[in-house]
Design an enzyme around this catalytic site. Structure first.
Site, PDB file in Angstrom:
ATOM      1  N   CYS A   9      18.027 -12.255  22.511  1.00 51.59           N
ATOM      2  CA  CYS A   9      17.007 -11.232  22.748  1.00 51.59           C
ATOM      3  C   CYS A   9      17.224 -10.036  21.819  1.00 51.59           C
ATOM      4  O   CYS A   9      18.335  -9.492  21.766  1.00 51.59           O
ATOM      5  CB  CYS A   9      17.042 -10.771  24.203  1.00 51.59           C
ATOM      6  SG  CYS A   9      15.778  -9.528  24.578  1.00 51.59           S
TER       7      CYS A   9
ATOM      8  N   HIS B  14      17.254 -20.841  19.012  1.00 56.26           N
ATOM      9  CA  HIS B  14      15.924 -20.363  18.623  1.00 56.26           C
ATOM     10  C   HIS B  14      15.945 -20.296  17.100  1.00 56.26           C
ATOM     11  O   HIS B  14      16.650 -19.474  16.521  1.00 56.26           O
ATOM     12  CB  HIS B  14      15.655 -18.992  19.237  1.00 56.26           C
ATOM     13  CG  HIS B  14      14.282 -18.467  18.964  1.00 56.26           C
ATOM     14  ND1 HIS B  14      13.637 -17.629  19.832  1.00 56.26           N
ATOM     15  CD2 HIS B  14      13.426 -18.656  17.933  1.00 56.26           C
ATOM     16  CE1 HIS B  14      12.439 -17.320  19.353  1.00 56.26           C
ATOM     17  NE2 HIS B  14      12.300 -17.935  18.196  1.00 56.26           N
TER      18      HIS B  14
END
Length: 330
Positions: free
Chosen positions: A92, A163
């Protein structure tokens, strides 16, 4: 743990109501909570933050933090609640997360991540996994990702979810960080070539089940985020496509109808209708009545005194001929 298909942890989206809804459409997908910080787990309202329905299994708890002792304690608490996996957020990029020294900025501190993984592994018996980016800012992913993976694996991580974009800690918003940095799926496949006996899962930019399947290749799994949330009808195809099993519901309309008893139970406990129905707005696509369904829920579910009948009334606006959504192009 079967990781072939997972739904990504998404802040403000994958709460317990969302996960219950998703589970109606796929028995097999691995579900993830929103990221919960160690401070919230240790000092907050644990039942509100961590409680979930038995139907949500298999389910992983995603933690945010950078203190190994606090992460170990939070992992213990999570295991006590019955979670099937504990996952550490190293992806994040928001400013708030950076200020707390966790999330994507931990890509700059692989030793700390490794120490955190080791502490959690010593504290729990369930799998401990890491979700990361391929690098941050000016890092070279070819160097950083492979070194990072080797370090967290040596610390005992049971799987790595990647990711496949960089995160830019300065200059891009969290939304831009999900869209602007280019995707590099190939580097994740190369990483798997190095770690043939260690589970590696691909995340980032996968827009359909077909695209996810086509990018599975040598990997152990794929993870969908926004596509699963914004167009949840896609999830009806997960079990047939990835597991060779029938879907638990025959149609999106059946999934919506199955939510009504859940809504009634939750509202009896004081939950606001809109807290649940906000997760189902994208359930119908290219179906007569889909727009009326969304409009009715958006307008009526927020009104004082709104009841489960709002969901039934919205569903009545969708034509009865609506069948399964698998025929709709991605």
């Amino acid at each position: 743990m079967d990781r072939r298909f997972a739904i990504a942890p998404m802040m403000d989206w994958t709460d317990r109501h969302c996960r219950f809804f998703h589970r109606l459409m796929t028995r097999r997908a691995l579900l993830y909570t929103e990221m919960v910080t160690t401070g919230a787990v240790i000092h907050g309202d644990r039942q509100r933050l961590l409680g979930f329905a038995a139907a949500e299994h298999p389910i992983a708890l995603q933690l945010g933090g950078s203190d190994p002792a606090a992460l170990a304690e939070s992992a213990r608490i999570g295991e006590g609640f019955g979670y099937d996996e504990i996952n550490l957020n190293v992806g994040c990029p928001s400013d708030r997360v950076q200020e707390g020294r966790f999330g994507a900025c931990l890509m700059l501190e692989p030793k700390l991540v490794a120490d955190s993984v080791a502490a959690m592994k010593a504290a729990v018996r369930v799998p401990v996994t890491v979700k990361c980016r391929i690098g941050v800012d000016d890092q070279d992913p070819e160097e950083v990702l492979f070194a990072f993976a080797a370090e967290v694996r040596a610390a005992g991580a049971d799987a790595l979810i990647v990711h496949a974009r960089k995160a830019w800690l300065k200059g891009l918003s969290p939304k831009e960080n999900r869209e602007v940095p280019p995707l590099d799926y190939a580097i994740v496949h190369r990483l798997k070539d190095v770690h043939t006996d260690w589970p590696i899962v691909l995340n980032g930019g996968l827009a359909s089940l077909e695209q996810a399947r086509d990018n599975l290749g040598n990997l152990d799994g794929v993870m969908l985020g926004r596509a699963a949330y914004q167009e949840p009808w896609r999830l009806i195809g997960v079990d047939p496509m990835f597991y060779g099993e029938a879907a638990p519901v025959a149609s999106a309309k059946a999934a919506a109808a199955a939510m009504i008893p859940y809504i009634e139970r939750e509202m009896a406990g004081g939950v606001r209708l809109n807290s649940i129905t906000r997760h189902v707005l994208g359930l119908f696509r290219a179906v007569p009545g889909a727009r009326a369904f969304r409009r009715h829920l958006s307008v009526e579910a927020v009104k004082p005194g709104a009841s489960a009948s709002v969901m039934a009334d919205a569903l009545a606006r969708v034509v009865d001929s609506e069948a399964d959504m698998s025929h709709i192009a991605a």
